[in-house]
Every structure is written in structure tokens, then in C-alpha cells.
Design a protein around this motif. Structure first.
Motif, PDB file in Angstrom:
ATOM      1  N   GLY A  32      10.733  -4.353  10.974  1.00  0.00           N
ATOM      2  CA  GLY A  32       9.469  -4.856  10.461  1.00  0.00           C
ATOM      3  C   GLY A  32       8.508  -3.721  10.136  1.00  0.00           C
ATOM      4  N   GLN A  33       7.536  -4.026   9.302  1.00  0.00           N
ATOM      5  CA  GLN A  33       6.495  -3.047   8.963  1.00  0.00           C
ATOM      6  C   GLN A  33       5.158  -3.765   8.785  1.00  0.00           C
ATOM      7  OE1 GLN A  33       9.177  -3.204   6.489  1.00  0.00           O
ATOM      8  NE2 GLN A  33      10.462  -1.712   7.519  1.00  0.00           N
ATOM      9  N   ILE A  34       4.109  -3.007   9.013  1.00  0.00           N
ATOM     10  CA  ILE A  34       2.755  -3.496   8.735  1.00  0.00           C
ATOM     11  C   ILE A  34       2.113  -2.519   7.762  1.00  0.00           C
ATOM     12  CG2 ILE A  34       0.496  -4.104   9.669  1.00  0.00           C
ATOM     13  CD1 ILE A  34       2.664  -5.851  10.808  1.00  0.00           C
ATOM     14  N   THR A  35       1.620  -3.054   6.655  1.00  0.00           N
ATOM     15  CA  THR A  35       0.887  -2.228   5.699  1.00  0.00           C
ATOM     16  C   THR A  35      -0.192  -3.093   5.071  1.00  0.00           C
ATOM     17  OG1 THR A  35       1.119  -0.675   3.841  1.00  0.00           O
ATOM     18  CG2 THR A  35       2.404  -2.705   3.733  1.00  0.00           C
ATOM     19  N   TYR A  36      -0.927  -2.527   4.109  1.00  0.00           N
ATOM     20  CA  TYR A  36      -2.026  -3.293   3.502  1.00  0.00           C
ATOM     21  C   TYR A  36      -1.696  -3.647   2.056  1.00  0.00           C
ATOM     22  CZ  TYR A  36      -3.406   1.013   1.089  1.00  0.00           C
ATOM     23  OH  TYR A  36      -3.409   2.137   0.299  1.00  0.00           O
ATOM     24  N   ALA A  37      -2.364  -4.692   1.552  1.00  0.00           N
ATOM     25  CA  ALA A  37      -2.143  -5.166   0.186  1.00  0.00           C
ATOM     26  C   ALA A  37      -3.037  -4.389  -0.781  1.00  0.00           C
ATOM     27  CB  ALA A  37      -2.439  -6.660   0.083  1.00  0.00           C
ATOM     28  N   ILE A  38      -2.450  -3.968  -1.902  1.00  0.00           N
ATOM     29  CA  ILE A  38      -3.230  -3.209  -2.893  1.00  0.00           C
ATOM     30  C   ILE A  38      -3.826  -4.106  -3.958  1.00  0.00           C
ATOM     31  CG2 ILE A  38      -1.893  -1.105  -2.538  1.00  0.00           C
ATOM     32  CD1 ILE A  38      -0.363  -1.790  -5.104  1.00  0.00           C
ATOM     33  N   ARG A  39      -3.482  -5.401  -3.944  1.00  0.00           N
ATOM     34  CA  ARG A  39      -4.064  -6.342  -4.911  1.00  0.00           C
ATOM     35  C   ARG A  39      -3.890  -7.766  -4.408  1.00  0.00           C
ATOM     36  NH1 ARG A  39       0.886  -4.955  -7.582  1.00  0.00           N
ATOM     37  NH2 ARG A  39       2.313  -6.746  -7.627  1.00  0.00           N
ATOM     38  N   ASP A  40      -4.663  -8.680  -4.984  1.00  0.00           N
ATOM     39  CA  ASP A  40      -4.479 -10.098  -4.720  1.00  0.00           C
ATOM     40  C   ASP A  40      -3.188 -10.555  -5.399  1.00  0.00           C
ATOM     41  OD1 ASP A  40      -6.909 -10.021  -3.480  1.00  0.00           O
ATOM     42  OD2 ASP A  40      -8.002 -11.083  -5.049  1.00  0.00           O
ATOM     43  N   THR A  41      -2.434 -11.391  -4.709  1.00  0.00           N
ATOM     44  CA  THR A  41      -1.223 -11.936  -5.329  1.00  0.00           C
ATOM     45  C   THR A  41      -0.753 -13.143  -4.537  1.00  0.00           C
ATOM     46  OG1 THR A  41       0.929 -11.360  -6.241  1.00  0.00           O
ATOM     47  CG2 THR A  41       0.467 -10.595  -4.008  1.00  0.00           C
ATOM     48  N   GLU A  42       0.277 -13.800  -5.040  1.00  0.00           N
ATOM     49  CA  GLU A  42       0.894 -14.922  -4.337  1.00  0.00           C
ATOM     50  C   GLU A  42       2.394 -14.759  -4.417  1.00  0.00           C
ATOM     51  OE1 GLU A  42       1.199 -19.809  -4.487  1.00  0.00           O
ATOM     52  OE2 GLU A  42      -0.460 -18.765  -5.478  1.00  0.00           O
ATOM     53  N   ILE A  43       3.059 -14.700  -3.267  1.00  0.00           N
ATOM     54  CA  ILE A  43       4.504 -14.543  -3.200  1.00  0.00           C
ATOM     55  C   ILE A  43       5.062 -15.575  -2.241  1.00  0.00           C
ATOM     56  CG2 ILE A  43       6.390 -13.026  -2.481  1.00  0.00           C
ATOM     57  CD1 ILE A  43       4.753 -10.661  -3.313  1.00  0.00           C
ATOM     58  N   ASN A  44       6.029 -16.355  -2.731  1.00  0.00           N
ATOM     59  CA  ASN A  44       6.665 -17.383  -1.894  1.00  0.00           C
ATOM     60  C   ASN A  44       5.633 -18.275  -1.212  1.00  0.00           C
ATOM     61  OD1 ASN A  44       9.206 -16.322  -2.547  1.00  0.00           O
ATOM     62  ND2 ASN A  44       9.109 -14.857  -0.849  1.00  0.00           N
ATOM     63  N   GLN A  45       4.657 -18.712  -1.998  1.00  0.00           N
ATOM     64  CA  GLN A  45       3.594 -19.608  -1.550  1.00  0.00           C
ATOM     65  C   GLN A  45       2.686 -18.974  -0.489  1.00  0.00           C
ATOM     66  OE1 GLN A  45       5.679 -23.195  -0.345  1.00  0.00           O
ATOM     67  NE2 GLN A  45       5.811 -23.913  -2.464  1.00  0.00           N
TER      68      GLN A  45
END
Length: 569
Positions: free
Chosen positions: A468-481
Motif C-alpha cells: 500500500g501507499q499514501i500520497t496526495y491527489a494533484i487534481r480533482d477526478t473520479e475513478i471507480n465511483q
């Protein structure tokens, strides 16, 4: 415009232009990363790969397209980074193999080279996926084949190849659902299209690339030639290679100055110069003319130039003197190497039976790998994929009879596998995709087993760990609901984004809970340079307090990109 025969000069110019167009679009290509994680590096990998090829191409002074394309392909192979870079290297490897015996390319040869590139790339991939760079390359080649049925003009064929690549790129979201879901086209395909667009621009005379010219010097559009002096590698090997001893370059401002005697005419000027030496190159536009020639009388060349205008740049090198200096330097170097060899020969060079090379980013992670038996840690990971050449150099450094490579990243596996064909040392690549998998693989290593037995055992042990990994999102998006907002912290398990949370510690706890199974015994938290050690230790204490059978280890890894790397065994 019409071009029915592609020379080595044309080939070199169009590849340099393709590289330039790719370099200009690196950030755009990187931004097409499907996942909103800060590791979009397709553009960077393709650019660094292609630049490696261009560097090797520039070192090859040849008038043979096959030899030039071979140099490009070799540079791409050694510089290949990431899956996109490896596939790109295979495309141009196939291109090179198709035209290896060709001094120049006619339209049929030109199309065959693109088809050969597609075939080589598909063969190199165990499970080709449509909607990727492969699709773009294939459809572009198909368009080229169709256009060849109607014309032998290479420029028109290249226009069709670019149109085919562009249309195929637009269709990639229909072939690969995750692209459509996120609303992007394939990044590797976009990179290939950029290269093809640059190649076309060069063939049409729209993108003339000059290398190493002084700043402020006027760009010169090429006439009757597709090369500039800076593409020429002056490399006389010996006195026997020199017929005319002075490498002479002049630049003339046409129609200016008191020495003007006649109007400039390209054909007659070039024909006259052709009787004064060899290695002649003349390029001009309406205002300037540049000349490169090997001659015995540099002064005469200057006088001929002055008949049309004033000299604004002069460069004369005595090539015989250069050879003398090179021979002296080579002799000195040889003496030095002989002395060093004699000293080294007295020290026995014993190869170790096994060496294991692992890829890792972060000083703490590297130290962890060394502590469990890794011989050499090759710095790299997300955003900085090592090249095939980096692996080759590491293999040479460890000096072992057998080598095991742990890529520890799915985007590095192909580059590692390419080393097998480049080294005489037996090599096994264990397809580790994460740091925890690399650690799990090492737990199964046994120095008494054969290379194949170790590869089998180490690969089988990858199933014993959940990564597993924890990181941050660089943009708004929607993946697999899953709705993800920019700057939120994402939990990734086995390569899938499973959650998003605005609080880092909450994201860590929730991700670990998703990773833990009934038979999990050991949890490892590797804290990155942007992670929080105190918070990780707090989470570890709570997990052990609530789960009697769980042992949690916290390690300071200092890795970039990922705040935490996690494993459950």
C-alpha cells in the motif's frame, strides 16, 4: 513539396526535430497520467529515452541511413526509461532493423520501416494492450501503407502517418475504459504523435533545428541540403584519411560590402567549390550563405565568398595538426592505461557468486535493503525511473557470476528485462512492483540455489505481502465511483486507489484497515520525506493495542512522492 528519396541527412534532421517536438510537450504528456498521483512521468521518460538516442545519433558521422538509424536505436535502447521509453526504443529498433542495409530510403523502404517498428514493439510486449502507444504506432503505419498505394512522395506518406497517429490517439479512450473514465488520451501515444509531428515538420522544412549555433545568429532555412554544419562530426582517424587538410567554414552576408562582384547563384557557387576540396556543404537563404569544406587553400574559399558579399564568420582548423594532437593524447592515455593495468593485474579480481541489485528511492529505504542482503541499490522509483544503461552499469560494478534484479516498480520492469540481452552475465528479473514486494522477494533468496530456482522462489513469495501507499491527489477526478479532490490524501492498495481523505493520519489508518486480513501478522510502515514519524508511531501503537496478533514496525524511509509505503504480511 516532393521527396522520393530519404538520405541520412534527412533522417538525422527529422529525428532531431521529432526530439525537439517531444521535449516541448513533456509537461503536457506528463499531465495525461490516469491516476491523479504526483508521479506522472511518461513524458519525462520518453524524452530522456529519445534524447539518449539523439545523442548517439549525433556521434555517428555517416551518409548511410541504416547506420544512422542503428545508432539512434542503440542510444534509445541504452537510455530507455519506464515502460513508455522501452516501448519507444522497440519501435525504433524495429525501424532500424528494417532499413539496416539501406543507404537511403525510397517510399516503400520508408513505410516498411514504420511497419517493422510496430512489429518489433508488439513482439516485445508479453500482453499488448490496445488504447496505448502500440495502437497509435500501428494505426499510423497502416495509414502509411495505404498512402503508399497512391503516391511515392515520402512527405505525403508522412502526413498520412501523422493523421493516422492523431486519429488513433483520439480513439484511445474508447479502447481503454480507464482513459475514458478520467477523460484523457493515452500519454505514451501522445508522446509518439509529438515525435511524428516533429519528423513531418522537418521533412516539410517547417522545423529546421540548428545545434550549438551562437546566440543571435540568424536561422538559416536550408536549400538543396537538409543539414547544418553543427551536425557534422569532424573526426579524421589518421593522416591517411585526410586529402584536404583544412576544415574551413565561412558565413557570407550576401550583397553587402566593398568586395561584391556578382550576384549570388547557389548552383554555380556550389559547383565551383566542389572543385576546391571535399566534404562540401553549402546552405543559404536570401541574406546569408554558409559554407563548410575541406580544402588545401582556405584563403581561396574566403575570396570566392567575398565575391558575393562580406565575410561575417570564419573558422579554419588544421586537421593534420588535430590528428597529431589526438595521436599524442591517445599514446599518453594508452601508456597510462597500461600502467594501471599492470598495477591492477597484481590484485586478484574474484567475482562473487551472486549479486542482487534493487531499485529504491530514499536513504532509509536504501539502508533497509542493504541490511537484508541487497548488493547494490540503484537510485530510482516514481518520477525517476532508471534507464537500461543504469542497470548495465550497476551490473558491471557488482562483478558477479549471477545477477538478480528487483525493479520494485511496474514501470521499471521492462527496462530491467532489456539488460538480459545486453550482458554476458546470467541475469534474472524478479518482477517486483513495490518496495514491500522487493523485501518479500529477498526473504526467499537462497545463495545455494540456481538462478532460475531463486527467481521462481522469490517470485512466488511476492504473494505473501499486500502493498500500500499514501500520497496526495494533484487534481480533482473520479475513478471507480470514488470522488477525489485535489490535495486530498489517497490510499492505494495493490495498485488501486481505494480511498481519499483530507486528513493524512485518517487516510493512513483507513488504508491499513483495508490491507489487513485475518491472517496478517506483520505490518510495516515506511515513513517518507513528507510523512510524519510521530503520527506513524501513534497509529502503530493503536493497531497493536487493538490486535493482539499484530506486530507493527515503523521505519524511516525518507522516500519521495509517497508519504507512507505500507505492507501487510
Amino acid at each position: 513539396m516532393e521527396l522520393k528519396n530519404l538520405t541520412a541527412v534527412d533522417f538525422r534532421a527529422m529525428m532531431i526535430a521529432g526530439s525537439k517536438r517531444l521535449s516541448e510537450n513533456v509537461e503536457l504528456i506528463n499531465s495525461l497520467n490516469v491516476f491523479p498521483v504526483p508521479d506522472g512521468d511518461t513524458g519525462t521518460n520518453m524524452n530522456m529515452t529519445f534524447l539518449s538516442g539523439i545523442e548517439r545519433l549525433k556521434q555517428e558521422s555517416t551518409n548511410h541511413v541504416g547506420q544512422a538509424s542503428e545508432a539512434l536505436a542503440k542510444g534509445l535502447l541504452m537510455g530507455a526509461r519506464g515502460n513508455s521509453g522501452v516501448i519507444l526504443s522497440q519501435i525504433f529498433r524495429g525501424f532500424s532493423q528494417s532499413c539496416k542495409d539501406k543507404e537511403s530510403l525510397n517510399a516503400q523502404d520508408f513505410v516498411d520501416a514504420f511497419v517493422g517498428g510496430v512489429e518489433a514493439a508488439y513482439k516485445a510486449i508479453m500482453k499488448p494492450v490496445e488504447g496505448t502507444i502500440l495502437t497509435v504506432a500501428r494505426e499510423a503505419a497502416v495509414r502509411g501503407e495505404k498512402k503508399l498505394e497512391r503516391t511515392d512522395n515520402i512527405i505525403e506518406i508522412m502526413e498520412s502517418i501523422v493523421r493516422g497517429a492523431s486519429k488513433a490517439l483520439d480513439q484511445t479512450p474508447e479502447l481503454l475504459p480507464v482513459l475514458k473514465q478520467v477523460g484523457v488520451v493515452d500519454s505514451g501515444g501522445k508522446g509518439l504523435l509529438c515525435i511524428y509531428e516533429g519528423m513531418l515538420a522537418s521533412l516539410k522544412g517547417e522545423d529546421t533545428v540548428e545545434e550549438n549555433d551562437d546566440k543571435g545568429e540568424k536561422d538559416i532555412q536550408i536549400k538543396h541540403s537538409h543539414s547544418m554544419f553543427d551536425d557534422i562530426v569532424e573526426n579524421p582517424l589518421s593522416m591517411d584519411d585526410i586529402t584536404y587538410g583544412y576544415c574551413t567554414e565561412i558565413m557570407v552576408r550576401i550583397g553587402e560590402g566593398p568586395t561584391v562582384q556578382k550576384d549570388f547563384d547557389y548552383d554555380s557557387f556550389r559547383e565551383l567549390l566542389n572543385t576546391k576540396g571535399d566534404s562540401l556543404l553549402v546552405v543559404n537563404d536570401e541574406e546569408l550563405v554558409k559554407v563548410h569544406i575541406h580544402t588545401e587553400n582556405p584563403g581561396e574559399i574566403m575570396q570566392l565568398g567575398q565575391e558575393f558579399g562580406e565575410l561575417i564568420k570564419i573558422k579554419v582548423d588544421n586537421m593534420r595538426e588535430q590528428v597529431r594532437a589526438l595521436e599524442a593524447d591517445e599514446q599518453a592515455l594508452q601508456n597510462q592505461q597500461n600502467n594501471a593495468s599492470q598495477e591492477a593485474s597484481s590484485i586478484p579480481q574474484v567475482k562473487q557468486p551472486y549479486a542482487i541489485i534493487a531499485v529504491a528511492a530514499g536513504e532509509g529505504v536504501a539502508d533497509l535493503f542493504r541490511s537484508i542482503g541487497i548488493t547494490e541499490v540503484l537510485e530510482g522509483g516514481q518520477t525517476m525511473n532508471p534507464s537500461t544503461e543504469d542497470f548495465v552499469k550497476a551490473i558491471e560494478k557488482v562483478n558477479a557470476e549471477k545477477i538478480i534484479l528487483l525493479p520494485n516498480n511496474k514501470n521499471i520492469i521492462m527496462a530491467a528485462e532489456q539488460t538480459i540481452q545486453l550482458s554476458d552475465t546470467p541475469i534474472a528479473v524478479v518482477p517486483t512492483k513495490t518496495i514491500p514486494e522487493g523485501i518479500a522477494a529477498m526473504m526467499a533468496f537462497n545463495a545455494d540455489l540456481s538462478l532460475e530456482e531463486n527467481k521462481e522462489a522469490m517470485t512466488a513469495n511476492l504473494d505473501s505481502v499486500v502493498s500500500g501507499q499514501i500520497t496526495y491527489a494533484i487534481r480533482d477526478t473520479e475513478i471507480n465511483q470514488l470522488h477525489i479532490k485535489k490535495d486530498e490524501f489517497m490510499g492505494i492498495v495493490a495498485g488501486d486507489i481505494i480511498l481519499s481523505n483530507p486528513v493524512l493520519e485518517d487516510a493512513l489508518v483507513a488504508t491499513l484497515e483495508e490491507m489487513m486480513e485475518d491472517d496478517s501478522e506483520i505490518i510495516t510502515i515506511i515513513v517518507g520525506e513528507d510523512g510524519d514519524m510521530e503520527s506513524a508511531e501513534k497509529v502503530a501503537e493503536e493497531l497493536m493495542a487493538n490486535n493482539d496478533d499484530i506486530e507493527v514496525e515503523v521505519i524511516e524511509g525518507n522516500q519521495p512522492v509517497y508519504h507512507y509505503i505500507l505492507s501487510a504480511e
